[in-house]
Write an enzyme that holds these catalytic residues in place. Sequence first.
Site, PDB file in Angstrom:
ATOM      1  N   LYS A 192       0.808  -1.219   0.000  1.00 17.75           N
ATOM      2  CA  LYS A 192       0.000   0.000   0.000  1.00 17.75           C
ATOM      3  C   LYS A 192       0.843   1.272   0.000  1.00 17.75           C
ATOM      4  O   LYS A 192       0.423   2.298  -0.553  1.00 17.75           O
ATOM      5  CB  LYS A 192      -0.960   0.011   1.200  1.00 17.75           C
ATOM      6  CG  LYS A 192      -2.049  -1.041   1.113  1.00 17.75           C
ATOM      7  CD  LYS A 192      -3.016  -0.924   2.272  1.00 17.75           C
ATOM      8  CE  LYS A 192      -4.135  -1.947   2.165  1.00 17.75           C
ATOM      9  NZ  LYS A 192      -5.136  -1.792   3.259  1.00 17.75           N
ATOM     10  N   ASP A 209     -10.411   2.373   1.497  1.00 15.59           N
ATOM     11  CA  ASP A 209     -10.665   1.955   2.882  1.00 15.59           C
ATOM     12  C   ASP A 209     -11.330   3.074   3.680  1.00 15.59           C
ATOM     13  O   ASP A 209     -12.238   2.833   4.479  1.00 15.59           O
ATOM     14  CB  ASP A 209      -9.356   1.565   3.573  1.00 15.59           C
ATOM     15  CG  ASP A 209      -8.822   0.223   3.111  1.00 15.59           C
ATOM     16  OD1 ASP A 209      -9.632  -0.628   2.692  1.00 15.59           O
ATOM     17  OD2 ASP A 209      -7.596   0.018   3.172  1.00 15.59           O
TER      18      ASP A 209
END
Length: 280
Positions: free
Chosen positions: A71, A108
């Site tokens: 990420k 997210d």
Amino acid sequence: MTDPQRRHRAAVLGSPIAHSLSPVLHRAAYADLGLAEWTYGRHEVGEAALPAFLDGLDDTWAGLSLTMPLKRAVIPLLDEVSATARSVEAVNTVVLTEDGRRVGDNTDIPGIAAALRERGVEKTESAAVLGAGATASSALAALARICTGEVTAYVRSPERAAEMRQWGERLGVSVRTADWSRAAEALTAPLVVATTPAGATDALAGAVPDRPGTLFDVLYDPWPTPLAAAWAARGGTVLGGLDLLVHQAVLQVEQMTGRAPGPLAAMRAAGEAALAARGA
């Protein structure tokens, strides 16, 4: 909008990756949307192998989902990164555009907010966060959108406490920190977000108050956690990791396919069935 006849491949990357539910969710979305040509796979890719993997993609690829440890590592490899992803220095979604650009985003954060909104939590006066890892920073970013007061983060070290306060300053959230030994105090907050690994909150199950508020426990396997089970038994509202996974995946599907709204119900049903099969 992407061309489903030409750009029809997507996948989740990470290491380890075999456990990922993303293929189940995205394939369910394609089936519901009638995207018969679309495929979604999973690839074991570590940080060192990521540049070569990205360079090897052809123009049939529409997007990628990223999990740990990619990420943050992917950011220097992108042409554009959204403000949302920049805010937490984490990208979990890469859209591969028709002109060959790589655009990174973080679903997210809006996924957490959307999951809470679905359960009627649109604003909260205060909140507690259990843990201080990467998911905790995303939780803080989501809380920046809905929390009007202070967030208390319960952490295990002074270094983690300093990190969470820094994230709060960066994200515009008032963050107070407390030692993990006092974590039971978190359970009296109107909204509790547990971002810790499996087993870390098990000892707190006996401390759930008589009238708990809302618990968002980001784990989905095993489920329910002892804390989530105790919370539900006392009548509190409980969200789990599948709620987060489905809501962030819906946003990924929309970005990669250009089709909105994504089929939330179909994706959730597929995820629940997959988890039930694992449990069996």
